[in-house]
Write a protein that holds these residues in place. Sequence first.
Motif, PDB file in Angstrom:
ATOM      1  N   ALA A  98       0.834  -1.198   0.000  1.00  0.00           N
ATOM      2  CA  ALA A  98       0.000   0.000   0.000  1.00  0.00           C
ATOM      3  C   ALA A  98       0.871   1.252   0.000  1.00  0.00           C
ATOM      4  CB  ALA A  98      -0.927  -0.003   1.219  1.00  0.00           C
ATOM      5  N   ASP A  99       0.299   2.355  -0.438  1.00  0.00           N
ATOM      6  CA  ASP A  99       1.054   3.604  -0.542  1.00  0.00           C
ATOM      7  C   ASP A  99       1.605   4.032   0.816  1.00  0.00           C
ATOM      8  OD1 ASP A  99       0.570   3.786  -3.223  1.00  0.00           O
ATOM      9  OD2 ASP A  99      -1.101   5.191  -3.044  1.00  0.00           O
ATOM     10  N   THR A 100       2.790   4.579   0.793  1.00  0.00           N
ATOM     11  CA  THR A 100       3.394   5.201   1.960  1.00  0.00           C
ATOM     12  C   THR A 100       4.241   6.368   1.502  1.00  0.00           C
ATOM     13  OG1 THR A 100       4.894   4.906   3.842  1.00  0.00           O
ATOM     14  CG2 THR A 100       5.339   3.574   1.899  1.00  0.00           C
ATOM     15  N   ARG A 101       4.336   7.381   2.351  1.00  0.00           N
ATOM     16  CA  ARG A 101       5.165   8.538   2.045  1.00  0.00           C
ATOM     17  C   ARG A 101       6.619   8.298   2.435  1.00  0.00           C
ATOM     18  NH1 ARG A 101       3.273  13.119   5.239  1.00  0.00           N
ATOM     19  NH2 ARG A 101       4.286  14.479   3.687  1.00  0.00           N
ATOM     20  N   MET A 102       6.903   7.218   3.146  1.00  0.00           N
ATOM     21  CA  MET A 102       8.273   6.895   3.567  1.00  0.00           C
ATOM     22  C   MET A 102       8.996   6.204   2.418  1.00  0.00           C
ATOM     23  SD  MET A 102       7.665   5.555   7.469  1.00  0.00           S
ATOM     24  CE  MET A 102       6.171   4.657   7.049  1.00  0.00           C
ATOM     25  N   LYS A 103       9.926   6.890   1.816  1.00  0.00           N
ATOM     26  CA  LYS A 103      10.590   6.356   0.627  1.00  0.00           C
ATOM     27  C   LYS A 103      11.365   5.078   0.940  1.00  0.00           C
ATOM     28  CE  LYS A 103      13.911   7.477  -3.012  1.00  0.00           C
ATOM     29  NZ  LYS A 103      14.911   8.458  -3.494  1.00  0.00           N
ATOM     30  N   CYS A 104      12.007   5.017   2.113  1.00  0.00           N
ATOM     31  CA  CYS A 104      12.811   3.835   2.432  1.00  0.00           C
ATOM     32  C   CYS A 104      11.947   2.585   2.510  1.00  0.00           C
ATOM     33  CB  CYS A 104      13.578   4.041   3.739  1.00  0.00           C
ATOM     34  SG  CYS A 104      12.548   4.406   5.183  1.00  0.00           S
ATOM     35  N   LEU A 105      10.800   2.683   3.174  1.00  0.00           N
ATOM     36  CA  LEU A 105       9.913   1.523   3.273  1.00  0.00           C
ATOM     37  C   LEU A 105       9.297   1.188   1.919  1.00  0.00           C
ATOM     38  CD1 LEU A 105       8.204   2.007   6.722  1.00  0.00           C
ATOM     39  CD2 LEU A 105       9.303  -0.074   5.921  1.00  0.00           C
ATOM     40  N   ALA A 106       8.902   2.215   1.180  1.00  0.00           N
ATOM     41  CA  ALA A 106       8.351   1.966  -0.154  1.00  0.00           C
ATOM     42  C   ALA A 106       9.354   1.248  -1.032  1.00  0.00           C
ATOM     43  CB  ALA A 106       7.926   3.288  -0.799  1.00  0.00           C
ATOM     44  N   GLU A 107      10.616   1.660  -0.951  1.00  0.00           N
ATOM     45  CA  GLU A 107      11.663   1.049  -1.774  1.00  0.00           C
ATOM     46  C   GLU A 107      11.878  -0.419  -1.402  1.00  0.00           C
ATOM     47  OE1 GLU A 107      14.749   0.676  -4.598  1.00  0.00           O
ATOM     48  OE2 GLU A 107      13.218   2.207  -4.351  1.00  0.00           O
ATOM     49  N   VAL A 108      12.003  -0.706  -0.109  1.00  0.00           N
ATOM     50  CA  VAL A 108      12.306  -2.076   0.309  1.00  0.00           C
ATOM     51  C   VAL A 108      11.122  -2.998   0.087  1.00  0.00           C
ATOM     52  CG1 VAL A 108      12.973  -3.534   2.260  1.00  0.00           C
ATOM     53  CG2 VAL A 108      14.076  -1.322   1.926  1.00  0.00           C
ATOM     54  N   VAL A 109       9.915  -2.523   0.372  1.00  0.00           N
ATOM     55  CA  VAL A 109       8.731  -3.371   0.146  1.00  0.00           C
ATOM     56  C   VAL A 109       8.538  -3.624  -1.346  1.00  0.00           C
ATOM     57  CG1 VAL A 109       6.222  -3.498   0.356  1.00  0.00           C
ATOM     58  CG2 VAL A 109       7.604  -2.740   2.298  1.00  0.00           C
ATOM     59  N   SER A 110       8.732  -2.607  -2.166  1.00  0.00           N
ATOM     60  CA  SER A 110       8.618  -2.786  -3.616  1.00  0.00           C
ATOM     61  C   SER A 110       9.659  -3.774  -4.135  1.00  0.00           C
ATOM     62  CB  SER A 110       8.778  -1.434  -4.318  1.00  0.00           C
ATOM     63  OG  SER A 110       8.785  -1.590  -5.722  1.00  0.00           O
ATOM     64  N   GLN A 111      10.880  -3.641  -3.639  1.00  0.00           N
ATOM     65  CA  GLN A 111      11.936  -4.586  -4.017  1.00  0.00           C
ATOM     66  C   GLN A 111      11.576  -5.998  -3.584  1.00  0.00           C
ATOM     67  OE1 GLN A 111      16.029  -3.600  -2.815  1.00  0.00           O
ATOM     68  NE2 GLN A 111      16.225  -5.712  -2.102  1.00  0.00           N
ATOM     69  N   THR A 112      11.038  -6.136  -2.375  1.00  0.00           N
ATOM     70  CA  THR A 112      10.632  -7.446  -1.874  1.00  0.00           C
ATOM     71  C   THR A 112       9.541  -8.040  -2.748  1.00  0.00           C
ATOM     72  OG1 THR A 112      11.233  -6.854   0.394  1.00  0.00           O
ATOM     73  CG2 THR A 112       9.619  -8.627   0.123  1.00  0.00           C
ATOM     74  N   GLU A 113       8.575  -7.217  -3.132  1.00  0.00           N
ATOM     75  CA  GLU A 113       7.494  -7.691  -4.000  1.00  0.00           C
ATOM     76  C   GLU A 113       8.035  -8.172  -5.336  1.00  0.00           C
ATOM     77  OE1 GLU A 113       3.110  -6.109  -5.505  1.00  0.00           O
ATOM     78  OE2 GLU A 113       4.627  -4.658  -4.892  1.00  0.00           O
ATOM     79  N   GLU A 114       9.004  -7.459  -5.864  1.00  0.00           N
ATOM     80  CA  GLU A 114       9.566  -7.794  -7.175  1.00  0.00           C
ATOM     81  C   GLU A 114      10.542  -8.965  -7.110  1.00  0.00           C
ATOM     82  OE1 GLU A 114      10.206  -7.619 -11.185  1.00  0.00           O
ATOM     83  OE2 GLU A 114       8.861  -6.242 -10.142  1.00  0.00           O
ATOM     84  N   GLN A 115      11.405  -8.984  -6.104  1.00  0.00           N
ATOM     85  CA  GLN A 115      12.542  -9.897  -6.094  1.00  0.00           C
ATOM     86  C   GLN A 115      12.399 -11.080  -5.134  1.00  0.00           C
ATOM     87  OE1 GLN A 115      15.190  -9.366  -8.079  1.00  0.00           O
ATOM     88  NE2 GLN A 115      14.688  -7.318  -8.795  1.00  0.00           N
TER      89      GLN A 115
END
Length: 510
Positions: A342-359
Amino acid sequence: MVTPRLVLVLGDQLTPSLSALAAADKDRDVVVMAEVASETGYVAHHPKKIALVLAAMRKFAAQLRDEGWHVAYSRLDDPDNAGSIPAELLRRASEHKAQRVMATTPGEWRLIHALEDMPLPVEFQSDDRFLIRPRAFADWAKGRRELRMEWFYREMRRKTGLLMEGDAPAGDQWNFDTENRKPLRDRASAPMMPQFEPDPLVEEVLELVEARFGDHFGRLRPFGFATDRAQALEVLDDFIAHRLAYFGDYQDAMVTGKPLLWHSLLSPALNLGLLTPFEICQRAEQAYRDGQAPLNAVEGFIRQIIGWREFVRGIYFLQGPEYTRHNALHHDRSLPPLFWGADTRMKCLAEVVSQTEEQAYAHHIQRLMITGNFALLAGLAPAEVHDWYLSVYADAFEWVEAPNTIGMSQFADGGIVASKPYVSSGNYISKMSDYCTGCAYDVKVKSGENACPFNLLYWHFLERHRARFAKNRRMAMIYRGWDKRAPEDRERILQDAEQWLCRLEAGETV
C-alpha cells in the motif's frame, strides 16, 4: 522378502549427501518427495519462493532417478495428492508396503511434530550439512549468562580452521565489522548477477504457480533464480570473481533501484541445500589466500555463514517450538497495509517493500534496519512480523527466519539473541542509503508533520520502554542525552509520535 523403507526428502534438503539418503539402500528403499498444500499454504508465500522450491525439487528428483534411486514424487496438481507430508508418506507406505520412514530431521518444529505424530515409525537422521548439531550447540550454550554470536563464531573459526593462522585469526583480528559499514557513494554500478532463463521444467512450474497462487503478494515474473546445483555453482563462481572483493565494504549500503549490489544472493540455494556452507566458505577463503579479495570482505562473508547462520539455527532448536510466540515487549499493533505494497510517504519503506514484492529478496540491512526497525519502533505484533518475513523472502525457512525476526529484529525474545534492540533514527538510514533523497519527510527534522517518522518513533520507543532499557550498558548514554533535552522538546516529539501512530492505525497514508 525385505520390505522397503521410505526415505523422505523435503524441499529444503536437496543435497545428494543428505544423511537420510546416505543411510538408505538405493536398491531397496523408496525416496518420497511431495509438493503439498500444507507446505505451500501455511503462510502466504511469495510466488517466486513457491516456484523456486517446486522447480528445485523436481530437478533434484530427476537427478536422483538418474543416479538409480526409486523416487515416488507427488506433484501439487496430482489428483491423488493427499495434501500434507505425513498423509503422502502414509499413501506411499500403503502403495509400497513400507513399514518405516527415514528422514533427515526437518528444520522446523512444525514438521518435526507432524512426523512424530504419524502412526508410521520415523527414524530421524541428524542433518550433518550444518557445521554444528543442535546438541553440540546446547552444550556450548550451557551455563553461559549470555549467548552471543561473537564468542560462538570464534569457536567455529577454531573448529573449521577457516581464516586461521595456527591458533590465531588471520590478520590477528577476529572481526573486521568496523571496516564493513561504508555508505555507497562512489561504486553505484555493481556487476550484473547471473539470471537463468526458465527451461521447460521451470516454465511448467511457473504456470502452475500463476494458476494457484496468483493472488499472493509478490511478482512471479521475471524469474531467474538458480534451481539446480550447476546453476547455484555458477552464482557462487560469479560472486567470488566479481563481487566478493567489495562485499565487506558495502554490505550495509542501500541504494534506490539497486537491490543486489555486491551481495551474493546465495542464501536461497544454500537454504535449499543446492550448496553447502563449508564449500562456500572454502571458496571465499581461497579467494583471500589467492589475493583476489581483502580480508575484511572475506571475514565478513564467512562470519555470516559459520557464525550467524549456524548460531541462529542453534538458538532455534535450543529455544524450542514456543520461541515464535515470544513477545517480551508486549507489542500488539497490527501489520499495516504498507507492508503489502500500500502507498506510503516513507521512501525507504516503499523502496524495500517494492523490491521485496519484485525480487522476493532484500539484503540483511534492508530487513533489519528498514522493515524490522520500523516494525519494532511502531510496536507491531512480532508474530505478524514473523509471518510476513516467512512469507515474502525466498530464503526464509523458520529455523533461520524466526531467530532473525523474533530475536535480532524485534527483540521479542527479551535479549536471547541480541544484547540490545536494533533501533535507529532516520540518521542511520540517511548515512547508509540514498533513500532520504526525495522522501516526503525530512530526515533532518526532529518534530512536526514534516519530521522523519523514524526520528519520532525512535524516541517514543525508548521512552515507552525506559524501565527495560535505561540501565542497558549499551543504551544508558542515549537515555542521558535524551534526558538533557528541554522537557517541552521531549513532550513535543512524543506527542507527534503518538499522533503519527494514530494515523497509521486509522489506515491513513503515512
